[in-house]
Design a protein around this motif. Structure first.
Motif, short mmCIF file in Angstrom:
data_model
loop_
_atom_site.label_atom_id
_atom_site.label_comp_id
_atom_site.label_asym_id
_atom_site.label_seq_id
_atom_site.Cartn_x
_atom_site.Cartn_y
_atom_site.Cartn_z
N LEU A 29 27.28 39.42 -31.29
CA LEU A 29 27.55 40.07 -30.00
C LEU A 29 28.97 40.61 -30.05
CD1 LEU A 29 26.67 40.71 -27.08
CD2 LEU A 29 27.55 38.45 -26.42
N TYR A 153 26.55 44.31 -16.11
CA TYR A 153 26.64 43.98 -17.54
C TYR A 153 25.78 42.76 -17.87
CZ TYR A 153 30.27 47.41 -18.39
OH TYR A 153 30.95 48.61 -18.52
N GLN A 156 22.14 43.91 -17.92
CA GLN A 156 21.82 44.70 -19.11
C GLN A 156 21.65 43.81 -20.34
OE1 GLN A 156 20.81 47.63 -18.75
NE2 GLN A 156 22.37 49.16 -18.38
N LEU A 157 22.50 42.78 -20.45
CA LEU A 157 22.36 41.88 -21.59
C LEU A 157 21.07 41.08 -21.48
CD1 LEU A 157 23.60 40.92 -24.21
CD2 LEU A 157 24.80 39.14 -22.95
N CYS A 173 24.41 43.35 -31.21
CA CYS A 173 24.51 44.05 -29.93
C CYS A 173 25.96 44.39 -29.62
CB CYS A 173 23.94 43.19 -28.81
SG CYS A 173 23.94 44.00 -27.18
N VAL A 175 28.42 45.64 -26.76
CA VAL A 175 28.56 45.81 -25.32
C VAL A 175 29.93 46.40 -25.04
CG1 VAL A 175 28.40 44.74 -23.06
CG2 VAL A 175 27.10 43.78 -24.98
N ILE A 242 28.94 38.68 -19.08
CA ILE A 242 28.25 38.78 -20.38
C ILE A 242 28.15 37.40 -21.02
CG2 ILE A 242 28.47 39.71 -22.72
CD1 ILE A 242 29.98 42.11 -21.33
N LEU A 246 24.87 34.90 -22.03
CA LEU A 246 24.70 34.34 -23.38
C LEU A 246 24.60 32.82 -23.32
CD1 LEU A 246 24.65 34.61 -26.48
CD2 LEU A 246 27.17 34.48 -26.42
#
Length: 511
Positions: A29, A153, A156-157, A173, A175, A242, A246
């Motif tokens: 990420l 954000y 979207q993740l 990914c 970002v 974000i 995760l």
């Protein structure tokens, strides 16, 4: 005897499980922020209370590189280096137009090796060509002002993770957080575009921030700096959203998180310059059970060209030829790694296509700068010209000699510059003519010459005639004509350039 047999079987089974798990490819990420100075972060010494708690926690969980740089001080050229391990003049991405590369980028190689690739925001600036599907399996965009929204954000993740789960593959990914790019929070343009609907979690006051030493300390400037830091705060909020997604996901334990800024703050002497405030970046890597929490690397100089080989190394993907960087995988494990004594940076042209080529070579202590355009005939032009700080400097230069001197330096520069960054981190005292530093200057010139020769830098002919302003002017005239031709023909990443609208342009840049 039977008991020994059972234990042996169990040990063999455990060994097989361990070996199998060790071969599981890690997820990557890659989080970038836009236009954030390296020292605007708490972990890197910013003393504004609670400015970047989420980025700070990421640093506490992993490794922070103290001497990290990007190769270019504007968006698309800088971001291209992470995906190519090539300098902008090598990949062709020295401006804001698309290029036809003759090599495979990081996302392409990862896709070929079983990864699902994705980009959230700024797909154009993360790609060499307009064929985004070539690089990204998943390309997620924001609607209007939502690119300033932390919650967006996170969402979207989450959407990307759904795609990854269906693909049943490891992921890479990228970002790209929009803050603290202009317009800043509370700027008039930000209000008009609806960005201010998304407020930072904490709003600071002027007395809580200081004007950087490389800018004039005046109320108009301080207000712009205040708006910048409030945007830094909102950028950290986005990073926090974000990381929260995760942390709640099934991917937490096997995901490498890498955090950088694409370059420095969008004000004079930072973004669009090759001084440390333009190209020095925060660089944090976290990887549970692999990287020691709270560790700091002060030994190595690392730069954007090293990103691709490091990710490939950590992912177990074979290294292609042609990369300029080195893998720092072992450094992430706390092992000693030899690295170059120098890093190299550059600026080629602004988003409108106006060329102002600069080159720099830096050690931990010194920095040498070559400005091919600084003959007095080519004033520097960039987006900061229309911002409050530049406007203040221009308005006050007639009555304030110190402001006039700084403005003229920003606009016209010198063909050669030399700084002792250990003593002068903000590049305030050009030592190029100081007799005590001539040995240093000559050594750095030699290093830059070797680099330009090794990378086939198109600026090399100008460097060779750096003491002849007529020759430099002739070279710049030729570059101006080339840039006009590019602006009229090439497919651009922005809707306009120095020649006008770019709609309908179809050609790609060829080296």
């Amino acid at each position: 005897m039977q008991r020994i047999y059972i234990i042996t079987v169990l040990l063999c089974a455990f060994s097989l499980i361990t070996n199998a798990s060790s071969k599981i490819k890690p997820n990557v990420l890659f989080i970038t922020v836009d236009d954030m100075n390296w020292n605007s972060i708490g972990a890197y010494g910013c003393d504004i209370p609670d400015i970047t708690p989420n980025i700070d926690r990421l640093a506490e969980s992993g490794l922070r590189f103290e001497h990290a740089y990007v190769q270019a001080s504007n968006c698309s050229p800088s971001r291209s280096v992470f995906q190519t391990s090539r300098y902008p003049h090598q990949s062709g991405m020295r401006g804001f137009f698309y290029v036809d590369a003759g090599f495979k980028t990081l996302p392409e190689l990862l896709k070929e090796n079983g990864y699902t690739t994705g980009v959230i925001n700024k797909a154009a600036d993360s790609s060499l060509s307009p064929d985004f599907a070539k690089y990204w399996d998943v390309n997620l965009k924001f609607k209007d002002a939502e690119k300033r929204s932390a919650a967006s954000y996170g969402q979207q993740l989450e959407d990307f993770f759904i795609a990854v789960k269906n693909a049943k593959q490891p992921f890479y990914c990228v970002v790209n957080v929009a803050d603290p790019h202009k317009p800043f929070f509370n700027d008039l343009k930000s209000k008009k575009q609806g960005f201010d609907a998304f407020k930072p979690s904490k709003i600071y006051k002027e007395e809580e921030v200081d004007v950087p030493a490389f800018l004039p300390d005046a109320p108009m400037v301080k207000n712009e700096v205040l708006n910048y830091f409030n945007s830094v705060k909102r950028g950290d909020d986005c990073v926090g959203a974000i990381l929260k997604v995760l942390a709640k996901s099934e991917y937490k334990e096997n995901t490498i998180v890498i955090f950088v800024s694409d370059h420095g703050m969008p004000l004079p002497f930072a973004k669009s310059s090759v001084y440390p405030n333009g190209i020095r970046t925060p660089w944090i890597v976290s990887w549970p059970n692999h990287i020691e929490a709270g560790s700091v690397n002060t030994d190595n100089l690392i730069s954007a060209v090293d990103f691709m080989p490091t990710v490939l190394d950590m992912s177990g993907v074979k290294m292609p030829s042609g990369m300029e960087g080195l893998s720092f995988h072992k450094a992430l494990q706390g092992k000693a790694v030899s690295s170059s004594e120098y890093v190299f940076g550059q600026f080629d042209e602004n988003a409108g296509g106006i060329p102002r080529p600069s080159r720099t070579v830096l050690s931990k202590k010194y920095g040498y700068v070559f400005n091919a355009w600084a003959t007095g005939q080519y004033p520097f032009k960039c987006s900061a010209d229309s911002y409050a700080t530049h406007k203040y400097m221009k308005a006050q230069s007639a009555s304030k000699p110190a402001v006039k001197e700084r403005l003229e330096h920003w606009v016209y520069r010198s063909v050669e510059e030399l700084y002792d960054y250990e003593k002068d981190p903000d590049a305030l005292n050009n030592l190029i003519n100081d007799p005590n530093y001539q040995t240093v200057a000559e050594q750095l010139r030699k290093e830059l010459m070797k680099q330009m020769q090794a990378t086939n830098d198109y600026v090399l002919p100008a460097f060779r005639v750096r003491h002849d302003k007529d020759a430099l002017n002739k070279w710049m005239q030729e570059e101006e004509q080339k840039s006009i031709h590019r602006s009229e023909k090439l497919q651009w990443k922005r809707h306009k350039n120095r020649s006008g609208a770019t709609k309908g342009h179809t050609q790609l840049f060829l080296l």
